[in-house]
Design a protein around this motif. Structure first.
Motif, PDB file in Angstrom:
ATOM      1  N   TRP A 154     -10.651  -2.135  30.192  1.00  0.00           N
ATOM      2  CA  TRP A 154     -11.201  -2.145  29.116  1.00  0.00           C
ATOM      3  C   TRP A 154     -12.134  -2.374  29.327  1.00  0.00           C
ATOM      4  O   TRP A 154     -13.129  -3.106  28.168  1.00  0.00           O
ATOM      5  CB  TRP A 154     -10.064  -2.861  28.216  1.00  0.00           C
ATOM      6  N   HIS A 206     -13.573   3.849  25.655  1.00  0.00           N
ATOM      7  CA  HIS A 206     -12.112   4.634  25.801  1.00  0.00           C
ATOM      8  C   HIS A 206     -11.928   5.108  24.421  1.00  0.00           C
ATOM      9  O   HIS A 206     -12.758   4.358  23.384  1.00  0.00           O
ATOM     10  CB  HIS A 206     -11.550   3.016  25.871  1.00  0.00           C
ATOM     11  N   ASN A 235     -10.004   7.076  29.007  1.00  0.00           N
ATOM     12  CA  ASN A 235     -11.013   6.243  29.788  1.00  0.00           C
ATOM     13  C   ASN A 235     -12.395   7.289  30.120  1.00  0.00           C
ATOM     14  O   ASN A 235     -11.652   8.547  30.651  1.00  0.00           O
ATOM     15  CB  ASN A 235     -10.713   5.643  31.064  1.00  0.00           C
TER      16      ASN A 235
END
Length: 226
Positions: free
Chosen positions: A26, A130, A139
């Motif tokens: 992330w 994302h 992603n």
């Protein structure tokens, strides 16, 4: 990669590594420590933006280290523990914790809570690389889907189809628009080619446990609802 550093203080190193790997996907700079005797010194040295802190640790427990950290720092602390009694949660908050996550956990929940705490503390805004859908994450940088701890590789066309549908999440995307995205044309490509590509994407998602995410709107196109 963003500039937010996460320090994981977790005795079970498999879980610590899993957390760091998941948070890194992330965009966070996540790392864990194995020096449980000098947690305060590690926090001072690494200067993280957030600490994920287990309660059950060698030498001193997480409550102790939270209290020690709070003497010198206001860094956000999120407790993560298999203890689920109300008193454990109350004590964690009273010691200066900002949130509490119980084990076993879903990585998506950890990420959501980390982002929420960072927003409150630093006006953090998540990166737009994302897109979440159906409990999974696309992603954009990797052209891959992450779901249930697994990575689902996509072909160029599969990625473009999924990205386009997610950019219009909740709405119908016409077949002509998808064909334009994939081949810069809606006139010289066999219409069946798009159907084949969508079906391949569906089967790949279904094999990973993501069934019925892509809905066909007969005569119109496709859509994804969250």
């Amino acid at each position: 990669m963003n500039d937010y550093r996460i320090l994981v203080v977790e005795d079970e190193l498999t879980i610590a590594a899993l957390l760091c790997e998941g948070l890194s996907k992330w965009g966070f700079d996540a790392q864990y420590t194995t020096d449980f005797e000098h947690v305060l010194a590690t926090v001072a040295r690494e200067n993280p933006h957030l600490v994920l802190l287990d309660i059950s640790l060698p030498f001193y427990n997480g409550y102790y280290w939270c209290g020690e950290i709070r003497k010198v720092s206001k860094v956000p602390i999120v407790f993560i523990s298999s203890r689920t009694e109300n008193m454990d949660i109350v004590l964690a908050m009273n010691m200066g914790g900002d949130d509490f996550i119980t084990k076993p956990f879903e990585l998506e929940i950890v990420v959501a809570k980390v982002q929420a705490v960072l927003r409150r503390a630093y006006d953090y805004q998540p990166e737009s690389s994302h897109i979440a859908f159906c409990g999974a994450v696309l992603n954009l940088g990797e052209a891959a889907v992450y779901y249930g701890g697994e990575k689902i590789e996509l072909t160029r066309n599969e990625f473009k189809i999924l990205q386009t549908l997610l950019e219009h999440k909740g709405g119908v995307v016409a077949r002509e628009e998808l064909m334009q995205k994939l081949w810069d044309s809606d006139s010289f490509v066999d219409d069946n080619t798009l159907t084949v590509n969508v079906n391949r994407l569906r089967k790949k998602l279904e094999a990973a446990g993501l069934a019925d995410c892509i809905e066909t709107k007969k005569g119109l196109g496709y859509r994804i609802d969250d």
